[in-house]
Design a protein around this motif. Sequence first.
Motif, PDB file in Angstrom:
ATOM      1  N   ILE A 107       0.844  -1.200   0.000  1.00 51.34           N
ATOM      2  CA  ILE A 107       0.000   0.000   0.000  1.00 51.34           C
ATOM      3  C   ILE A 107       0.872   1.239   0.000  1.00 51.34           C
ATOM      4  CG2 ILE A 107      -1.679   1.347   1.316  1.00 51.34           C
ATOM      5  CD1 ILE A 107      -2.759  -1.310   2.430  1.00 51.34           C
ATOM      6  N   LYS A 108       1.875   1.245   0.857  1.00 52.43           N
ATOM      7  CA  LYS A 108       2.759   2.410   0.951  1.00 52.43           C
ATOM      8  C   LYS A 108       3.434   2.690  -0.391  1.00 52.43           C
ATOM      9  CE  LYS A 108       5.089   5.670   3.100  1.00 52.43           C
ATOM     10  NZ  LYS A 108       4.431   6.954   3.457  1.00 52.43           N
ATOM     11  N   THR A 109       3.899   1.641  -1.059  1.00 45.95           N
ATOM     12  CA  THR A 109       4.538   1.822  -2.359  1.00 45.95           C
ATOM     13  C   THR A 109       3.574   2.447  -3.358  1.00 45.95           C
ATOM     14  OG1 THR A 109       6.035  -0.046  -2.012  1.00 45.95           O
ATOM     15  CG2 THR A 109       5.646   0.630  -4.285  1.00 45.95           C
ATOM     16  N   SER A 110       2.345   1.946  -3.383  1.00 46.35           N
ATOM     17  CA  SER A 110       1.348   2.483  -4.308  1.00 46.35           C
ATOM     18  C   SER A 110       1.022   3.937  -3.987  1.00 46.35           C
ATOM     19  CB  SER A 110       0.069   1.640  -4.253  1.00 46.35           C
ATOM     20  OG  SER A 110       0.301   0.330  -4.723  1.00 46.35           O
ATOM     21  N   VAL A 111       0.911   4.243  -2.709  1.00 44.68           N
ATOM     22  CA  VAL A 111       0.606   5.622  -2.306  1.00 44.68           C
ATOM     23  C   VAL A 111       1.773   6.542  -2.645  1.00 44.68           C
ATOM     24  CG1 VAL A 111       0.177   7.124  -0.327  1.00 44.68           C
ATOM     25  CG2 VAL A 111      -1.041   4.947  -0.514  1.00 44.68           C
ATOM     26  N   GLU A 112       2.994   6.076  -2.379  1.00 46.84           N
ATOM     27  CA  GLU A 112       4.166   6.902  -2.674  1.00 46.84           C
ATOM     28  C   GLU A 112       4.296   7.168  -4.172  1.00 46.84           C
ATOM     29  OE1 GLU A 112       6.627   8.446  -0.636  1.00 46.84           O
ATOM     30  OE2 GLU A 112       4.996   8.093   0.786  1.00 46.84           O
ATOM     31  N   SER A 114       1.945   7.676  -6.173  1.00 44.23           N
ATOM     32  CA  SER A 114       0.957   8.689  -6.536  1.00 44.23           C
ATOM     33  C   SER A 114       1.176  10.001  -5.801  1.00 44.23           C
ATOM     34  CB  SER A 114      -0.453   8.160  -6.244  1.00 44.23           C
ATOM     35  OG  SER A 114      -1.431   9.100  -6.587  1.00 44.23           O
ATOM     36  N   CYS A 115       1.530   9.907  -4.522  1.00 41.68           N
ATOM     37  CA  CYS A 115       1.651  11.106  -3.677  1.00 41.68           C
ATOM     38  C   CYS A 115       2.888  10.971  -2.794  1.00 41.68           C
ATOM     39  CB  CYS A 115       0.415  11.260  -2.789  1.00 41.68           C
ATOM     40  SG  CYS A 115      -1.166  10.959  -3.585  1.00 41.68           S
ATOM     41  N   PRO A 116       4.049  11.176  -3.325  1.00 44.77           N
ATOM     42  CA  PRO A 116       5.282  10.939  -2.567  1.00 44.77           C
ATOM     43  C   PRO A 116       5.419  11.839  -1.338  1.00 44.77           C
ATOM     44  CG  PRO A 116       5.748  12.050  -4.654  1.00 44.77           C
ATOM     45  CD  PRO A 116       4.324  11.621  -4.708  1.00 44.77           C
ATOM     46  N   GLY A 117       5.761  11.200  -0.215  1.00 50.53           N
ATOM     47  CA  GLY A 117       6.073  11.936   1.001  1.00 50.53           C
ATOM     48  C   GLY A 117       4.905  12.623   1.671  1.00 50.53           C
ATOM     49  N   VAL A 118       3.686  12.172   1.415  1.00 48.60           N
ATOM     50  CA  VAL A 118       2.503  12.897   1.899  1.00 48.60           C
ATOM     51  C   VAL A 118       1.719  12.118   2.958  1.00 48.60           C
ATOM     52  CG1 VAL A 118       0.247  13.804   1.201  1.00 48.60           C
ATOM     53  CG2 VAL A 118       2.256  14.236  -0.220  1.00 48.60           C
ATOM     54  N   VAL A 119       1.475  10.836   2.715  1.00 49.11           N
ATOM     55  CA  VAL A 119       0.561  10.053   3.547  1.00 49.11           C
ATOM     56  C   VAL A 119       1.346   9.234   4.567  1.00 49.11           C
ATOM     57  CG1 VAL A 119      -1.266   8.317   3.573  1.00 49.11           C
ATOM     58  CG2 VAL A 119      -1.099   9.937   1.672  1.00 49.11           C
ATOM     59  N   SER A 120       0.960   9.328   5.827  1.00 48.13           N
ATOM     60  CA  SER A 120       1.657   8.610   6.891  1.00 48.13           C
ATOM     61  C   SER A 120       1.295   7.129   6.891  1.00 48.13           C
ATOM     62  CB  SER A 120       1.308   9.213   8.256  1.00 48.13           C
ATOM     63  OG  SER A 120      -0.052   8.945   8.590  1.00 48.13           O
ATOM     64  N   CYS A 121       2.175   6.338   7.471  1.00 45.75           N
ATOM     65  CA  CYS A 121       1.915   4.905   7.639  1.00 45.75           C
ATOM     66  C   CYS A 121       0.795   4.688   8.652  1.00 45.75           C
ATOM     67  CB  CYS A 121       3.182   4.199   8.086  1.00 45.75           C
ATOM     68  SG  CYS A 121       4.541   4.344   6.892  1.00 45.75           S
ATOM     69  N   ALA A 122       0.707   5.560   9.644  1.00 39.49           N
ATOM     70  CA  ALA A 122      -0.367   5.464  10.640  1.00 39.49           C
ATOM     71  C   ALA A 122      -1.725   5.648   9.979  1.00 39.49           C
ATOM     72  CB  ALA A 122      -0.158   6.505  11.737  1.00 39.49           C
ATOM     73  N   ASP A 123      -1.822   6.586   9.057  1.00 35.92           N
ATOM     74  CA  ASP A 123      -3.076   6.781   8.326  1.00 35.92           C
ATOM     75  C   ASP A 123      -3.362   5.614   7.390  1.00 35.92           C
ATOM     76  OD1 ASP A 123      -3.905   9.122   9.516  1.00 35.92           O
ATOM     77  OD2 ASP A 123      -3.185  10.439   7.919  1.00 35.92           O
ATOM     78  N   ILE A 124      -2.325   5.031   6.814  1.00 33.95           N
ATOM     79  CA  ILE A 124      -2.519   3.864   5.959  1.00 33.95           C
ATOM     80  C   ILE A 124      -3.141   2.722   6.751  1.00 33.95           C
ATOM     81  CG2 ILE A 124      -1.238   2.002   4.814  1.00 33.95           C
ATOM     82  CD1 ILE A 124       0.519   4.170   3.546  1.00 33.95           C
ATOM     83  N   LEU A 125      -2.701   2.516   7.986  1.00 35.00           N
ATOM     84  CA  LEU A 125      -3.288   1.476   8.825  1.00 35.00           C
ATOM     85  C   LEU A 125      -4.770   1.740   9.069  1.00 35.00           C
ATOM     86  CD1 LEU A 125      -0.576   0.744  11.557  1.00 35.00           C
ATOM     87  CD2 LEU A 125      -1.209  -0.669   9.596  1.00 35.00           C
ATOM     88  N   ALA A 126      -5.112   2.995   9.330  1.00 39.37           N
ATOM     89  CA  ALA A 126      -6.513   3.340   9.586  1.00 39.37           C
ATOM     90  C   ALA A 126      -7.361   3.123   8.337  1.00 39.37           C
ATOM     91  CB  ALA A 126      -6.615   4.792  10.060  1.00 39.37           C
ATOM     92  N   LEU A 127      -6.853   3.513   7.192  1.00 40.84           N
ATOM     93  CA  LEU A 127      -7.590   3.327   5.937  1.00 40.84           C
ATOM     94  C   LEU A 127      -7.703   1.852   5.559  1.00 40.84           C
ATOM     95  CD1 LEU A 127      -6.003   6.284   3.930  1.00 40.84           C
ATOM     96  CD2 LEU A 127      -8.438   6.064   4.489  1.00 40.84           C
ATOM     97  N   ALA A 128      -6.638   1.099   5.785  1.00 42.99           N
ATOM     98  CA  ALA A 128      -6.662  -0.326   5.465  1.00 42.99           C
ATOM     99  C   ALA A 128      -7.660  -1.067   6.342  1.00 42.99           C
ATOM    100  CB  ALA A 128      -5.269  -0.924   5.629  1.00 42.99           C
ATOM    101  N   ALA A 129      -7.800  -0.643   7.587  1.00 40.68           N
ATOM    102  CA  ALA A 129      -8.775  -1.268   8.489  1.00 40.68           C
ATOM    103  C   ALA A 129     -10.198  -1.045   7.983  1.00 40.68           C
ATOM    104  CB  ALA A 129      -8.618  -0.708   9.906  1.00 40.68           C
ATOM    105  N   GLU A 130     -10.496   0.169   7.562  1.00 37.47           N
ATOM    106  CA  GLU A 130     -11.840   0.455   7.046  1.00 37.47           C
ATOM    107  C   GLU A 130     -12.112  -0.338   5.775  1.00 37.47           C
ATOM    108  OE1 GLU A 130     -15.020   1.987   4.725  1.00 37.47           O
ATOM    109  OE2 GLU A 130     -12.897   2.097   4.119  1.00 37.47           O
TER     110      GLU A 130
END
Length: 349
Positions: A107-112, A114-130
């Motif tokens: 997920i982090k690779t895909s997000v990076e 598209s949006c390098p250096g913007v989205v935190s790993c903590a937020d990725i966990l929250a989004l992945a849970a939903e």
Amino acid sequence: MFLFTPYPIISTLFLALSFSVSNAQLNATFYANSCPNVSAIVRNVVQQSLQSDSRIGASLIRLHFHDCFVNGCDGSILLDNSGSIQSEKDAAPNTNSTRGFDVVDNIKTSVENSCPGVVSCADILALAAESSVSLTGGPSWNVLLGRRDSLIANQSGANTSIPSPFEGLANITAKFSAVGLNTTDLVALSGAHTFGRAQCRTFVNRLFNFSGTGSPDPTLNSSYLTTLQQICPQNGSGTALANLDLTTPDTFDNNYFTNLQSNQGLLQSDQELFSTSGSATVSIVNSFSSNQTAFFQNFAQSMINMGNISPLTGSIGEIRLDCKKVNGQGLEIISMYDLSRNKNILASY
């Protein structure tokens, strides 16, 4: 190990950081301009992962849960061991148990990309849970975002703060209360055990020698007990898997609560929600069992509540480029807060 820095230039930074947890509010539109497709990116990777691994949804939501209960929702559970970090992955509740780190990295690779250096790993966990819940039949909710990533892990905190499947209801309730979650949150979030698997070692004590009695847990349904004893023989390895929900193990629904009413909760911590006489949890279990909509609504709200546990926001922490390690090399200045966020420890490594 933390080395307190001797450099006088740090005193100014210390004054700026100490005792000043950001009060900035998380919000659902945090990435509206900087990474507007982040939710879709996360959902796509989770959906692809579910096609080859039906367990991954439960594993991802568990990562978010185990992260938030240790120093707040800051992505600390994702950090690997290093010269300065004792990984939470090696804590007793996580070792040889937590999984899905590879999916988080994907997920982090895909997000990076598209949006390098913007989205935190903590937020990725929250989004992945939903995504994990909504893609398997459960509710959807607007995930509040804006967390930043920690620069430290807290292995000892993981050993003491995360609720255990062997604990009684009083202890588990106290651990939820310590992070600001109430009894309804406890029952609703336990409902995440409506999907996924558990290793025999997490419940085998209930099957043969419960609390040193030499007998099975008397709250276990007798036919369910026989089934579990076949899956988990007394001298087995303890690593065999059993469905947390014996009826619909890969679907997010309210059958978990119906199972509790039939004394078919897999873990001690599950069954005690219903079998503890006089507990406020019993009526909530009954309510969620008879009304899936009520469960879904409360679960979504409780996930939001859990996601609000002591996030790092503003300028505290960082946006990790690799979820497994902190950014950069050499001297790092960090601000570490305990669970109550009343204490600041400035350290360098």
